[in-house]
Design a protein around this motif. Structure first.
Motif, short mmCIF file in Angstrom:
data_model
loop_
_atom_site.label_atom_id
_atom_site.label_comp_id
_atom_site.label_asym_id
_atom_site.label_seq_id
_atom_site.Cartn_x
_atom_site.Cartn_y
_atom_site.Cartn_z
N GLY A 1 -11.44 -1.95 6.33
CA GLY A 1 -10.36 -2.68 7.01
C GLY A 1 -9.02 -2.04 6.76
O GLY A 1 -8.73 -1.56 5.66
N GLN B 1 -2.32 2.82 10.53
CA GLN B 1 -3.65 2.26 10.26
C GLN B 1 -4.67 3.38 10.02
O GLN B 1 -5.50 3.30 9.11
CB GLN B 1 -4.12 1.35 11.40
N LEU C 1 -8.43 -8.78 -1.25
CA LEU C 1 -7.87 -7.53 -0.70
C LEU C 1 -6.73 -6.99 -1.56
O LEU C 1 -6.47 -5.79 -1.59
CB LEU C 1 -7.39 -7.75 0.73
N TYR D 1 -6.36 -3.23 -2.98
CA TYR D 1 -5.12 -2.44 -2.80
C TYR D 1 -4.65 -1.89 -4.14
O TYR D 1 -4.29 -0.71 -4.26
CB TYR D 1 -4.03 -3.30 -2.15
N TYR E 1 -4.59 -2.37 7.31
CA TYR E 1 -3.61 -3.41 6.99
C TYR E 1 -2.99 -3.90 8.30
O TYR E 1 -1.77 -4.02 8.42
CB TYR E 1 -2.57 -2.88 6.00
N PRO F 1 -8.52 -6.37 8.71
CA PRO F 1 -8.42 -6.26 7.24
C PRO F 1 -9.62 -6.79 6.44
O PRO F 1 -9.95 -6.25 5.38
CB PRO F 1 -7.15 -7.06 6.92
N THR F 2 -10.29 -7.83 6.95
CA THR F 2 -11.38 -8.41 6.16
C THR F 2 -12.72 -7.69 6.33
O THR F 2 -13.69 -8.03 5.65
CB THR F 2 -11.60 -9.89 6.54
#
Ligand SMILES: *Cc1c(COP(=O)(O)O)cnc(C)c1O
Length: 366
Positions: free
Chosen positions: A189, A235, A8, A12, A191, A184-185
Motif C-alpha cells: 500500500g 506513490q 501502518l 512506516y 500513502y 494504504p491498507t
C-alpha cells in the motif's frame, strides 16, 4: 494495550529513512506524475508477477474498469463475479452499463464456487471476475477452462492478493489481466491511492496506457475518449521502497496466521482454510463463529480492533435490489457475511498480542 487491525504507523517507522529519501528524491526531481518511478514500478511488478506488462493507474477500481473496457464490456453484457467482495468489483461492471451476475462462494475458501459458474452463463456473458479474497487465489484452472470453453475474458481482481500463488503461478498473471490496488491498507500500500494492471497482452497494455491519459497519444492528439487515471511519482517511489519488503511482510503475515491457527486449534472458532495448491498471503485473518457479534464486542471492550468484511453480500445491497436476488438466493455468501470477523494481523504483531487476542476470543464464546 490497544491493538489496531493493521498498524501502518509501525510499518512506516521501520522504513522511515528509505521512505523519506524516496519522497525527497521525487520532490527534488520536478517530475510528479507518470515519471521514471512509475515506469520502474511497472517493470518491477510485471517481472515479479512473471508477465510482460504493468500499467500504473489511479487505483484498483480503475484497474478493473479499464480492464473490462479494453475487453469490450459495455451495455447489455453480463459479467460473472462473486457477491462476497468489496463493492468496487461489481461497481465497475455497472458503471460500464453491464450487469453483474453473482455466483455463490465456496464455504471453505470464500472464493467463487467454480462449480456454479456455468449454470449462470448466457448469450450475454462476456467476462468472469474471480476475486482472490483475503489473499487466497480462486480456483484459476477451473475458471480459465470455463472461460476458454465459452470464449469469455477473465479479469483477476488481485487487489488483496499481490504475491499470492496458485500452483506456483502468481496472482494476476493467469487471466487476461490482473488488477492490483495500492490503497494504504493493502499488503502493498502507498500513502494514498494507486493501482496497476498486469497483462501479457501487448494490445491491452497499450490501450490502457492511452485510456489512462484521456485517450491521447501523443499528448493532445485524442484517438478515443479516455479517463484521468494516472499514478503519481510520490506513490510510485514509496511503493518501490515497500515492494522490496513485500515477500518478507507476506511471510510474516503467514507466520502470524499459523500462530493464530495454533491458538484456535480444537476450539469452536472457524479458522481460514488454505487450499494445498495455494500460497495464501493473508491480507486479512478471518475467523468465523455463530457468536461473531459477541466476539467483536468482547474485543472492543479490551481495546482490540476487529472488522466485518463484508456485512452485506453484494447481491443483497440496496443498489442491486432491482437485480432480484432474494434473501437465501446465495446462501453461503449470506451465512459467511453473518459469521466472519477479521482480527488484527500485520507483520509487526507480536506473539504476546496474539495470545491476548486469542484469549479474549475464546473466553467470549465459552
Ligand atoms: C481494495 C479493493 C478494490 C478497489 O481498490 P481501490 O484501490 O480502493 O480502488 C477492488 N477489489 C477488491 C477485492 C479490493 O479489496
Amino acid at each position: 494495550m490497544n491493538i489496531p487491525l493493521l498498524d501502518l504507523k509501525a510499518q512506516y517507522n521501520s522504513i522511515r529513512n528509505e521512505i523519506q529519501e524516496a519522497v525527497s528524491g521525487v520532490l527534488e526531481s520536478g517530475h510528479y506524475v507518470l515519471g521514471p518511478n512509475v515506469k520502474a514500478l511497472e517493470e518491477e511488478i510485471a517481472a515479479y508477477c512473471g508477465v510482460k506488462y504493468g500499467v500504473g493507474v489511479a487505483n484498483g477500481t480503475d484497474a478493473l474498469m479499464l480492464s473490462l473496457l479494453t475487453h469490450g464490456i459495455g451495455p447489455g453484457d453480463e459479467v460473472i463475479t462473486t457477491p462476497y467482495t468489496f463493492f468496487a468489483t461489481a461497481e465497475v461492471v455497472s458503471q460500464l452499463g453491464a450487469t453483474p451476475v453473482f455466483v455463490d462462494i465456496d464455504a471453505r475458501t470464500y472464493n467463487l464456487d467454480v462449480n456454479q459458474i456455468e449454470a449462470r452463463i448466457t448469450k450475454r456473458t462476456k467476462a468472469i471476475i474471480p476475486v482472490h479474497i483475503f489473499g487466497q487465489m480462486a480456483d484459476m484452472d477451473a475458471v480459465m477452462a470455463i472461460a476458454r470453453k465459452h470464449n469469455l475474458a477473465v479479469i483477476e481482481d488481485a487487489c488483496q492478493a499481490i504475491g499470492a500463488r496458485y500452483k506456483g503461478r502468481m496472482a494476476g498473471s493467469i487471466g487476461n489481466t490482473g488488477c492490483f490496488s495500492f490503497f494504504p491498507t493493502k499488503n502493498l500500500g502507498g500513502y494514498g491511492d494507486g493501482g496497476m494492471v498486469v497483462t501479457n497482452d501487448e494490445v491491452v497494455a497499450e490501450k490502457i496506457r492511452v485510456l489512462r491519459v484521456h485517450g491521447s497519444k501523443p499528448k493532445y492528439y485524442h484517438s478515443m475518449v479516455g479517463y484521468n487515471s494516472r499514478l503519481d511519482e510520490l506513490q510510485a517511489a514509496i511503493l518501490r521502497v515497500k515492494f522490496r519488503y513485500i515477500d518478507e511482510w507476506n511471510k510474516r503475515r503467514a507466520e502470524r496466521a499459523d500462530e493464530y491457527d495454533r491458538l484456535f486449534a480444537g476450539s469452536e472458532v472457524g479458522i481460514p482454510y488454505a487450499e494445498q495448491v495455494n500460497k495464501h498471503i493473508y491480507h486479512l485473518y478471518i475467523i468465523s463463529s455463530l457468536k461473531r457479534d459477541q466476539i467483536k464486542a468482547a474485543l472492543a471492550q479490551e481495546g482490540i480492533a476487529s472488522a466485518v468484511y463484508y456485512p452485506v453480500p453484494l447481491h443483497r445491497q440496496e443498489v442491486y435490489q432491482s437485480l432480484g436476488y432474494e434473501e437465501g438466493s446465495l446462501p453461503v455468501a449470506e451465512k459467511v457475511a453473518r459469521e466472519t470477523l477479521a482480527i488484527p494481523l500485520y507483520p509487526e504483531l507480536t506473539k504476546k498480542q496474539q495470545e491476548r487476542i486469542a484469549d479474549i476470543v475464546l473466553s467470549a464464546i465459552s
